[in-house]
Scaffold this motif. Sequence first.
Motif, PDB file in Angstrom:
ATOM      1  N   HIS B  63      12.518  -7.933   5.474  1.00  0.00           N
ATOM      2  CA  HIS B  63      12.960  -8.107   4.091  1.00  0.00           C
ATOM      3  C   HIS B  63      11.753  -8.168   3.185  1.00  0.00           C
ATOM      4  N   LEU B  64      11.783  -7.353   2.147  1.00  0.00           N
ATOM      5  CA  LEU B  64      10.695  -7.369   1.161  1.00  0.00           C
ATOM      6  C   LEU B  64      11.317  -7.732  -0.182  1.00  0.00           C
ATOM      7  N   GLY B  65      10.901  -8.894  -0.717  1.00  0.00           N
ATOM      8  CA  GLY B  65      11.460  -9.363  -1.985  1.00  0.00           C
ATOM      9  C   GLY B  65      12.966  -9.524  -1.879  1.00  0.00           C
ATOM     10  N   GLY B  66      13.423  -9.947  -0.701  1.00  0.00           N
ATOM     11  CA  GLY B  66      14.859 -10.191  -0.517  1.00  0.00           C
ATOM     12  C   GLY B  66      15.642  -8.950  -0.139  1.00  0.00           C
ATOM     13  N   LYS B  67      14.997  -7.796  -0.131  1.00  0.00           N
ATOM     14  CA  LYS B  67      15.690  -6.541   0.151  1.00  0.00           C
ATOM     15  C   LYS B  67      15.386  -6.095   1.578  1.00  0.00           C
ATOM     16  N   LEU B  68      16.445  -5.723   2.314  1.00  0.00           N
ATOM     17  CA  LEU B  68      16.240  -5.260   3.685  1.00  0.00           C
ATOM     18  C   LEU B  68      15.645  -3.856   3.658  1.00  0.00           C
ATOM     19  N   ILE B  69      14.504  -3.709   4.323  1.00  0.00           N
ATOM     20  CA  ILE B  69      13.846  -2.411   4.372  1.00  0.00           C
ATOM     21  C   ILE B  69      14.197  -1.763   5.702  1.00  0.00           C
ATOM     22  N   SER B  70      15.086  -0.792   5.666  1.00  0.00           N
ATOM     23  CA  SER B  70      15.408  -0.126   6.925  1.00  0.00           C
ATOM     24  C   SER B  70      16.020   1.241   6.654  1.00  0.00           C
ATOM     25  N   ASN B  71      15.536   2.201   7.385  1.00  0.00           N
ATOM     26  CA  ASN B  71      16.032   3.586   7.274  1.00  0.00           C
ATOM     27  C   ASN B  71      16.158   4.073   5.835  1.00  0.00           C
ATOM     28  N   MET B  72      15.080   3.945   5.120  1.00  0.00           N
ATOM     29  CA  MET B  72      15.105   4.324   3.729  1.00  0.00           C
ATOM     30  C   MET B  72      14.853   5.819   3.566  1.00  0.00           C
ATOM     31  N   SER B  73      15.430   6.405   2.536  1.00  0.00           N
ATOM     32  CA  SER B  73      15.074   7.793   2.243  1.00  0.00           C
ATOM     33  C   SER B  73      13.624   7.799   1.749  1.00  0.00           C
ATOM     34  N   GLU B  74      12.954   8.911   1.972  1.00  0.00           N
ATOM     35  CA  GLU B  74      11.548   9.000   1.588  1.00  0.00           C
ATOM     36  C   GLU B  74      11.384   8.738   0.096  1.00  0.00           C
ATOM     37  N   LYS B  75      12.353   9.235  -0.659  1.00  0.00           N
ATOM     38  CA  LYS B  75      12.268   9.109  -2.112  1.00  0.00           C
ATOM     39  C   LYS B  75      12.326   7.646  -2.527  1.00  0.00           C
ATOM     40  N   LYS B  76      13.274   6.929  -1.898  1.00  0.00           N
ATOM     41  CA  LYS B  76      13.452   5.519  -2.220  1.00  0.00           C
ATOM     42  C   LYS B  76      12.219   4.733  -1.785  1.00  0.00           C
ATOM     43  N   ALA B  77      11.724   5.054  -0.594  1.00  0.00           N
ATOM     44  CA  ALA B  77      10.543   4.368  -0.078  1.00  0.00           C
ATOM     45  C   ALA B  77       9.365   4.588  -1.022  1.00  0.00           C
ATOM     46  N   ALA B  78       9.224   5.829  -1.494  1.00  0.00           N
ATOM     47  CA  ALA B  78       8.111   6.144  -2.388  1.00  0.00           C
ATOM     48  C   ALA B  78       8.218   5.321  -3.661  1.00  0.00           C
ATOM     49  N   ARG B  79       9.438   5.209  -4.168  1.00  0.00           N
ATOM     50  CA  ARG B  79       9.620   4.465  -5.413  1.00  0.00           C
ATOM     51  C   ARG B  79       9.305   2.987  -5.208  1.00  0.00           C
ATOM     52  N   LEU B  80       9.792   2.471  -4.085  1.00  0.00           N
ATOM     53  CA  LEU B  80       9.563   1.056  -3.790  1.00  0.00           C
ATOM     54  C   LEU B  80       8.072   0.777  -3.597  1.00  0.00           C
ATOM     55  N   ARG B  81       7.406   1.664  -2.880  1.00  0.00           N
ATOM     56  CA  ARG B  81       5.961   1.533  -2.683  1.00  0.00           C
ATOM     57  C   ARG B  81       5.257   1.495  -4.026  1.00  0.00           C
ATOM     58  N   ASN B  82       5.644   2.452  -4.868  1.00  0.00           N
ATOM     59  CA  ASN B  82       4.999   2.572  -6.164  1.00  0.00           C
ATOM     60  C   ASN B  82       5.206   1.300  -6.991  1.00  0.00           C
ATOM     61  N   GLU B  83       6.372   0.668  -6.796  1.00  0.00           N
ATOM     62  CA  GLU B  83       6.732  -0.497  -7.587  1.00  0.00           C
ATOM     63  C   GLU B  83       6.105  -1.774  -7.051  1.00  0.00           C
ATOM     64  N   MET B  84       6.139  -1.898  -5.708  1.00  0.00           N
ATOM     65  CA  MET B  84       5.843  -3.186  -5.083  1.00  0.00           C
ATOM     66  C   MET B  84       4.460  -3.282  -4.465  1.00  0.00           C
ATOM     67  N   VAL B  85       3.970  -2.166  -3.945  1.00  0.00           N
ATOM     68  CA  VAL B  85       2.825  -2.252  -3.045  1.00  0.00           C
ATOM     69  C   VAL B  85       1.630  -1.457  -3.556  1.00  0.00           C
ATOM     70  N   GLY B  86       0.459  -2.054  -3.428  1.00  0.00           N
ATOM     71  CA  GLY B  86      -0.776  -1.315  -3.666  1.00  0.00           C
ATOM     72  C   GLY B  86      -1.532  -1.219  -2.355  1.00  0.00           C
ATOM     73  N   PHE B  87      -2.126  -0.067  -2.089  1.00  0.00           N
ATOM     74  CA  PHE B  87      -2.853   0.123  -0.828  1.00  0.00           C
ATOM     75  C   PHE B  87      -4.352   0.278  -1.050  1.00  0.00           C
ATOM     76  N   VAL B  88      -5.119  -0.341  -0.144  1.00  0.00           N
ATOM     77  CA  VAL B  88      -6.556  -0.090  -0.106  1.00  0.00           C
ATOM     78  C   VAL B  88      -6.885   0.243   1.345  1.00  0.00           C
ATOM     79  N   PHE B  89      -7.653   1.322   1.530  1.00  0.00           N
ATOM     80  CA  PHE B  89      -7.928   1.773   2.895  1.00  0.00           C
ATOM     81  C   PHE B  89      -9.392   1.596   3.240  1.00  0.00           C
ATOM     82  N   GLN B  90      -9.641   1.570   4.547  1.00  0.00           N
ATOM     83  CA  GLN B  90     -11.022   1.433   5.010  1.00  0.00           C
ATOM     84  C   GLN B  90     -11.880   2.590   4.502  1.00  0.00           C
ATOM     85  N   SER B  91     -11.300   3.805   4.588  1.00  0.00           N
ATOM     86  CA  SER B  91     -12.084   4.971   4.191  1.00  0.00           C
ATOM     87  C   SER B  91     -11.805   5.378   2.746  1.00  0.00           C
TER      88      SER B  91
END
Lengths: 420, 241
Positions: B63-91
């Motif tokens: 659960h992320l922010g109370g929402k169950l994350i499972s079998n999401m469409s790529e589009k929905k996942a992309a939107r959620l990522r864009n909204e909720m998550v920031g990424f920083v990578f080693q490289s």
Amino acid sequence: MFDLDLWKEILSALKQNRMRSFMTAFGVFWGIFMLVIMSGAGRALQNGVLDGVRAFATNSAFFWTERTSVPYEGFQRGRRWNYDNQDLEYIRSNVAEIEYLSPRLFGWQQDGDNTVRGERTGVFNIYGDYPDYFKIDQWTTLKGRLMNEIDVMQKRKVCFIGERVVETMFDKDEDPIGQYLKLSGVYFQVVGVIHPETRINIGGGKKEETIIIPFTTMQTAYNYGNIIHFFSVTARKGYSVSSLQEKLKKILKERHQIAPDDLQAVGSFNIEAQFIKFGKLFTGIQVLTWIVGVGTLFAGIIGVSNIMLIIIKERTQEIGIQRAIGATPGKIMTHIVAESVFLTLMAGYIGLSLGVFILAMLNKFLESQGDELFFRNPQIDLRMALSALAILVISGVFAGLIPAKRAISIKPIDALRDEG
Amino acid sequence: MIKLNDIHKSYAMGSSKLHVLKGIDLDIHQGEFVSIMGSSGSGKSTLLNILGILDNYDQGSYHLGGKLISNMSEKKAARLRNEMVGFVFQSFNLISFKNAMENVALPLYYKGVNRKKRNLMAMEYLDRLGLKDWAAHMPNELSGGQKQRVAIARALISQPKILLADEPTGALDTTTSYEVMAILQEINQAGITVIIVTHEHDIASMTKKVVRLKDGLIDEVIVNGELADFSSQYAREIQSV
Ligand SMILES: Nc1ncnc2c1ncn2[C@@H]1O[C@H](COP(=O)(O)OP(=O)(O)O)[C@@H](O)[C@H]1O
Ligand SMILES: [Mg+2]
């Protein structure tokens, strides 16, 4: 909607693979280029031929005589025969479908020159014609006048000459009108200089080397009696020249004791049938052009699709990053398809432009060659160019679709891991 | 904020299966600063990717922010990522043909923010990270630390609730690493949940909670107060090996 970022990315992606982008684009370029050149050449042939016959009555038919090929009513096969004045009178008063009827005599070209003026001599095609002839096969008057009914009625010794005759028989600054030419021993006064409007030539030789005299004058002055070598007819509006042709053949066979099933004796042809044949030929050429052009183009498109696949593969990680930071699959897809359309369009545009440019140069060259050629105005029309562009855009989309599908089928995480 | 319940994840390795996560239970609250540790191959990145909706899991619930994350469409996942998550990578993973500002602005581009506005915001974030003068530079003209700061700015610009960083200091020298950690601490103090993967103890000790993975399970969780002892304990471990 102009998306600067999209274009920036497309350009940088293509720039990174300059050579490959070029090689790929070349396939599309070549396809369109070939399509344009071939289509233009086909069109030029069509223009050339049609221009050459445009001023020619399309509803006309021509008749001449050949030896008989079937024995009939006591006659052996292989008999020589001729039309005569009575045939024409009969036809004139009994065949209502005829609009113009114009008999012709061919002045036999003897050995050596048939035309003399003082020291000057020449060999030309001499015909005896009726004024109706000029309504079937158009000529323009450069100087003087055209033949009229009175010339024929009074059997005037006047002649109408082509430009080559003027060049050969007169000085540059000399006015031929009113001068005399000795044609096979008889003097004729030049009353008209004429220029052919069509390139259909009955009797062979260059049309500019023609001398036309009144039919009646020719018949009497050269002792042809009442025979006629050849005649042209046109059908009245609303009548088919092909059926008129058949009707006349039948009449002529009956009048000259020729077997109804003799296919050779009455020589004839009609322009309408030729036009239809030409029409089919040109359609055939255009169809062939499109098949070859589109085939080449298709190969180019496959090339683009291939290159896009490779580009996608190289950019897997980049696409992964973009998706990690929020790019939707739709966005990525749009991107790749746009890139493919751009590549195809650019290449196609260059091919199209170069093709049109070369056709224009060719056209310029051909125009400088005068109107002797059966090859004229090699151009493609707007509709053709537009359809080529439409094909390019559509094929660009298709070329991009497969790689785009591939790109979004890779999970972002796998794309990121691709760094190795 | 984040609630993991018995998360399993395995990778298919030809015919056999590699069971990487074998039942992870983990709660992370809003505003926490967590580091995930463990030996190489212990599944740290796998866990982080699941948290970032970059990867899916086989079993359990997330659960992320109370929402169950499972079998999401790529589009929905992309939107959620864009909204909720920031990424920083080693490289760093900067786009090589875009300059610093354009890289930072990219997430906003995917959100549909117009060019002027997103570039303005990108400049603001670069300024915050002390990179204002480097805005027009291409990634290959930047040092490692600068690149990572650009990446952090890019992760922050979409104002995420969570910042995920997979070995953000892995490619940096000690001094630069500490600088980056200071930035992350600052971000965390602004209320953003920060989760990093690292295998360096000194880096982990700068976070407020350490989650240690071992054999696909959570081996131990060390929180705030105990962190002081953490370094010395680690030193002892080294000596005993
Ligand atoms: N996509 C994958 N396919 C197969 N095996 C993978 C994949 N990703 C990771 N692994 C394996 O899973 C294990 C855990 O990987 P990872 O989570 O990256 O470990 P860490 O980040 O802790 O070093 C490793 O053994 C790795 O080889
Ligand atoms: Mg890892």
